[in-house]
Design a protein around this motif. Structure first.
Motif, PDB file in Angstrom:
ATOM      1  N   GLY A 185      -0.729   0.109  -2.292  1.00  0.00           N
ATOM      2  CA  GLY A 185      -1.156  -0.965  -2.661  1.00  0.00           C
ATOM      3  C   GLY A 185      -0.264  -2.557  -1.237  1.00  0.00           C
ATOM      4  N   LEU A 186       1.333  -1.226  -1.978  1.00  0.00           N
ATOM      5  CA  LEU A 186       2.298  -2.834  -1.645  1.00  0.00           C
ATOM      6  C   LEU A 186       3.178  -3.086  -0.309  1.00  0.00           C
ATOM      7  CD1 LEU A 186       5.308  -3.647  -3.108  1.00  0.00           C
ATOM      8  CD2 LEU A 186       6.330  -1.469  -2.596  1.00  0.00           C
ATOM      9  N   ARG A 187       2.126  -2.299   0.369  1.00  0.00           N
ATOM     10  CA  ARG A 187       2.742  -2.692   2.041  1.00  0.00           C
ATOM     11  C   ARG A 187       1.423  -3.838   2.507  1.00  0.00           C
ATOM     12  NH1 ARG A 187       6.336   0.286   5.747  1.00  0.00           N
ATOM     13  NH2 ARG A 187       7.102   1.143   4.170  1.00  0.00           N
ATOM     14  N   TYR A 188       0.394  -4.095   2.008  1.00  0.00           N
ATOM     15  CA  TYR A 188      -0.590  -4.989   2.369  1.00  0.00           C
ATOM     16  C   TYR A 188      -0.145  -6.845   2.278  1.00  0.00           C
ATOM     17  CZ  TYR A 188      -5.106  -7.537   3.193  1.00  0.00           C
ATOM     18  OH  TYR A 188      -5.471  -8.432   3.926  1.00  0.00           O
ATOM     19  N   VAL A 189       0.728  -6.061   0.954  1.00  0.00           N
ATOM     20  CA  VAL A 189       0.532  -7.507   0.156  1.00  0.00           C
ATOM     21  C   VAL A 189       2.245  -7.919   0.008  1.00  0.00           C
ATOM     22  CG1 VAL A 189      -0.672  -7.260  -1.319  1.00  0.00           C
ATOM     23  CG2 VAL A 189       2.171  -6.768  -2.114  1.00  0.00           C
ATOM     24  N   VAL A 190       3.344  -7.073   0.882  1.00  0.00           N
ATOM     25  CA  VAL A 190       4.688  -7.369   1.167  1.00  0.00           C
ATOM     26  C   VAL A 190       4.340  -8.427   2.812  1.00  0.00           C
ATOM     27  CG1 VAL A 190       6.643  -6.941   2.218  1.00  0.00           C
ATOM     28  CG2 VAL A 190       6.208  -5.652  -0.225  1.00  0.00           C
ATOM     29  N   GLY A 191       5.628  -9.293   2.810  1.00  0.00           N
ATOM     30  CA  GLY A 191       5.520  -9.665   3.986  1.00  0.00           C
ATOM     31  C   GLY A 191       5.373 -11.023   4.063  1.00  0.00           C
ATOM     32  N   ASP A 192       5.232 -12.007   5.145  1.00  0.00           N
ATOM     33  CA  ASP A 192       4.866 -13.151   5.645  1.00  0.00           C
ATOM     34  C   ASP A 192       3.575 -13.107   6.658  1.00  0.00           C
ATOM     35  OD1 ASP A 192       5.631 -16.018   6.273  1.00  0.00           O
ATOM     36  OD2 ASP A 192       3.682 -16.046   7.865  1.00  0.00           O
ATOM     37  N   PRO A 193       2.565 -14.084   6.109  1.00  0.00           N
ATOM     38  CA  PRO A 193       0.972 -13.737   6.529  1.00  0.00           C
ATOM     39  C   PRO A 193       0.783 -14.296   7.338  1.00  0.00           C
ATOM     40  CG  PRO A 193       1.610 -16.366   4.701  1.00  0.00           C
ATOM     41  CD  PRO A 193       2.785 -15.340   4.714  1.00  0.00           C
ATOM     42  N   SER A 194       1.545 -14.869   8.436  1.00  0.00           N
ATOM     43  CA  SER A 194       1.455 -14.763   9.922  1.00  0.00           C
ATOM     44  C   SER A 194       2.109 -13.476  10.690  1.00  0.00           C
ATOM     45  CB  SER A 194       2.425 -15.955  10.682  1.00  0.00           C
ATOM     46  OG  SER A 194       3.879 -15.257  10.434  1.00  0.00           O
ATOM     47  N   THR A 195       2.533 -12.737   9.939  1.00  0.00           N
ATOM     48  CA  THR A 195       2.653 -10.829  10.438  1.00  0.00           C
ATOM     49  C   THR A 195       1.904  -9.879  10.152  1.00  0.00           C
ATOM     50  OG1 THR A 195       4.995 -10.523   8.474  1.00  0.00           O
ATOM     51  CG2 THR A 195       5.312 -11.601  10.769  1.00  0.00           C
ATOM     52  N   PRO A 196       1.883  -8.644  10.843  1.00  0.00           N
ATOM     53  CA  PRO A 196       1.379  -7.695  10.317  1.00  0.00           C
ATOM     54  C   PRO A 196       2.486  -7.191   8.903  1.00  0.00           C
ATOM     55  CG  PRO A 196       2.003  -7.305  12.492  1.00  0.00           C
ATOM     56  CD  PRO A 196       2.173  -8.445  12.477  1.00  0.00           C
ATOM     57  N   PRO A 197       1.268  -6.291   8.052  1.00  0.00           N
ATOM     58  CA  PRO A 197       1.999  -5.714   6.886  1.00  0.00           C
ATOM     59  C   PRO A 197       3.454  -5.200   6.636  1.00  0.00           C
ATOM     60  CG  PRO A 197      -0.230  -4.971   6.570  1.00  0.00           C
ATOM     61  CD  PRO A 197       0.262  -5.644   8.644  1.00  0.00           C
ATOM     62  N   SER A 198       4.625  -5.645   5.671  1.00  0.00           N
ATOM     63  CA  SER A 198       5.864  -5.141   6.329  1.00  0.00           C
ATOM     64  C   SER A 198       6.400  -3.793   5.183  1.00  0.00           C
ATOM     65  CB  SER A 198       6.776  -6.635   6.328  1.00  0.00           C
ATOM     66  OG  SER A 198       6.651  -7.652   6.730  1.00  0.00           O
ATOM     67  N   ARG A 199       7.579  -3.873   4.804  1.00  0.00           N
ATOM     68  CA  ARG A 199       7.854  -2.731   4.328  1.00  0.00           C
ATOM     69  C   ARG A 199       8.736  -3.918   3.737  1.00  0.00           C
ATOM     70  NH1 ARG A 199      10.288   2.507   6.074  1.00  0.00           N
ATOM     71  NH2 ARG A 199      10.968   2.521   4.410  1.00  0.00           N
ATOM     72  N   MET A 200       9.646  -3.036   2.521  1.00  0.00           N
ATOM     73  CA  MET A 200      11.046  -3.478   2.003  1.00  0.00           C
ATOM     74  C   MET A 200      12.403  -2.995   2.579  1.00  0.00           C
ATOM     75  SD  MET A 200       9.951  -5.617  -1.192  1.00  0.00           S
ATOM     76  CE  MET A 200      11.117  -4.778  -1.837  1.00  0.00           C
ATOM     77  N   GLY A 201      13.197  -3.692   1.936  1.00  0.00           N
ATOM     78  CA  GLY A 201      14.292  -3.082   3.217  1.00  0.00           C
ATOM     79  C   GLY A 201      14.388  -2.058   2.242  1.00  0.00           C
ATOM     80  N   ILE A 202      14.420  -2.032   1.694  1.00  0.00           N
ATOM     81  CA  ILE A 202      14.881  -0.105   0.875  1.00  0.00           C
ATOM     82  C   ILE A 202      13.780   1.143   0.851  1.00  0.00           C
ATOM     83  CG2 ILE A 202      16.709  -0.967  -0.649  1.00  0.00           C
ATOM     84  CD1 ILE A 202      14.921  -1.104  -2.964  1.00  0.00           C
ATOM     85  N   SER A 203      13.984   2.053   0.238  1.00  0.00           N
ATOM     86  CA  SER A 203      12.866   3.165   0.074  1.00  0.00           C
ATOM     87  C   SER A 203      11.739   3.383  -1.692  1.00  0.00           C
ATOM     88  CB  SER A 203      13.539   4.862   0.262  1.00  0.00           C
ATOM     89  OG  SER A 203      14.011   4.525   1.744  1.00  0.00           O
ATOM     90  N   ILE A 204      12.135   1.600  -1.335  1.00  0.00           N
ATOM     91  CA  ILE A 204      11.254   1.905  -2.775  1.00  0.00           C
ATOM     92  C   ILE A 204      10.077   2.484  -3.485  1.00  0.00           C
ATOM     93  CG2 ILE A 204       9.008   0.051  -1.941  1.00  0.00           C
ATOM     94  CD1 ILE A 204      11.653   0.047  -4.934  1.00  0.00           C
TER      95      ILE A 204
END
Length: 433
Positions: A185-204
């Motif tokens: 569930g993390l990828r879906y909520v990370v990032g800006d609402p104007s972009t596709p699901p984002s990733r953290m900058g580390i291997s969380i």
């Protein structure tokens, strides 16, 4: 049942003093290595790590940071692939490996061959914890599954980190941290609402699974103190990610609310955002509690905002989050970052600069707490890296040496299970060590 004996005092060379494990059987428990003493609250524990890349090895790093003797088994031909990872490789050295491999003794063994498996079993027979993060079934194919190993070592705690866990319909699938982040569930909520699901900058995903694995290992050791028996710790990456997702599930189940990407803010938590400064940097200000907001209102010269019905309560501020953020930003952009920080300190408003390594290394609080430590590296000289966390008041852990060269401790460790120089030479000639 006995408990581990107190560690021997450190000597100038490798110690092979015997101590009793919690299952009552003796095990070699060196308190020193060529690099120095172990120290830390887990001194006296032997960990064998056979994982690679990040989820398993980060668990091993955490245990080693706290003083465990971590014996890392690697393939003789290439070692852990993490040795080659990282954007920067000065003098062909992985800086990532210098951290994840720290405090470990590197032993090369070919676990695909029966003789290599036999030597691994000899090491595991004297271990408290075994850490692995291969695809489920791999260890069993090598004759190193839990059922076989507990016959050798009934007190063994076997930590198994995988993408999807040790059972269930997805268990046999290859699983990486990124997949667990998406499924948990993390990828879906990370990032800006104007972009596709984002990733953290580390291997969380990997590191979360490793942290849960470490907690599980320590809990299993505590239970072993009572029962004298080991057990399996099953840490799945997707479950570790889900474990930190707050109220994501019941929000959907009970109300139909789906969290979405919200960029730099949490909806209805205001003010809590990053705000621009006059010199082009950013300041994070978190003043969403009523009393704290009152102090922020005074700091920006508008104390009346604290009693204005539009902003006086948590709910009202949340309803006008964008409006309130713009109002605060109109003030902060007129201030230099140092000037703004002094003002926020004066009014006891929680805040923080957005730190990069350059700010961390210069910061007096980092320096006073030795948050970053300097570790001598045989090739690179002094390497600065994050210290051991958390801190313990009497027996805190230390970084004793950086990630070692491949096989640097093979002779030392195998000698502890009876492999002499002649046999070691034969093993190496055949590609087994």
């Amino acid at each position: 049942m006995t408990t581990p004996a107190p560690p021997r005092s450190a000597g100038p060379s490798t110690s092979t003093a015997d101590t009793d494990r919690a299952d009552g059987t003796p095990g070699a428990d060196p308190t020193t290595s060529a690099e120095g003493t172990t120290g830390g609250p887990l001194q006296g524990l032997r960990v064998v790590e056979v994982g690679q890349l990040l989820a398993g090895p980060f668990c091993g790093q955490l245990l080693g940071d706290l003083g465990a003797d971590v014996v890392k088994i690697e393939d003789p031909s290439r070692g852990d692939p993490l040795r080659m990872w990282g954007r920067q490789r000065p003098k062909d050295q992985s800086l990532w490996w210098s951290i994840v491999g720290r405090n470990k003794r590197s032993v090369t063994l070919n676990l695909r061959e029966p003789e290599g498996q036999d030597l691994a079993r000899a090491l595991i027979a004297e271990a408290d914890i075994l850490v692995e993060n291969f695809r489920p079934g791999t260890m069993e194919r090598w004759g190193l599954g839990y059922e076989a190993l507990r016959e050798l070592n009934p007190g063994l705690v076997m930590v198994r980190v995988s993408g999807f866990g040790q059972d269930g319909p997805y268990a046999a699938r290859p699983g990486y941290g990124a997949i667990g982040e998406a499924m948990g569930g993390l990828r879906y909520v990370v990032g800006d609402p104007s972009t596709p699901p984002s990733r953290m900058g580390i291997s969380i995903g990997d590191t979360l699974a490793a942290m849960f694995a470490t907690i599980g290992a320590l809990a299993a050791l505590r239970e072993r103190d009572v029962s004298g028996r080991g057990q399996i710790v099953d840490s799945a990456i997707y479950e570790a990610v889900l474990g930190v997702m707050e109220s994501l599930i019941p929000e959907w189940q009970l109300t139909g609310y789906q969290r979405e990407r919200t960029g730099a803010v949490l909806p209805n938590i205001a003010p809590s955002n990053i705000y621009p400064t006059r010199d082009g940097t950013w300041m994070l200000i978190a003043a969403n509690q009523d009393t704290v907001f009152g102090r922020l209102a005074a700091a920006i010269g508008q104390p009346e905002l604290a009693t204005d019905e539009r902003y006086a309560t948590h709910v009202a501020r949340g309803d006008r989050q964008v409006e309130l953020d713009n109002l605060i930003a109109e003030f902060t952009v007129t201030q230099g970052v140092e000037e703004l920080e002094a003002l926020l300190i004066e009014h006891a408003v929680p805040h923080g600069k957005i730190f990069r390594p350059v700010e961390m290394l210069a910061d007096p609080h980092f320096q006073a707490r030795e948050t970053i430590t300097t570790v001598p590296h045989p090739v690179l000289g002094d390497v600065q890296m994050q210290n051991v966390f958390p801190r313990l008041s009497r027996t805190t852990g230390t970084v004793r040496w950086p990630g070692p060269e491949l096989g640097a401790h093979t002779a030392e460790v195998l000698a502890e299970v009876g492999v002499d120089e002649t046999r070691l030479a034969q093993l190496r000639e055949r590609g087994l060590a």
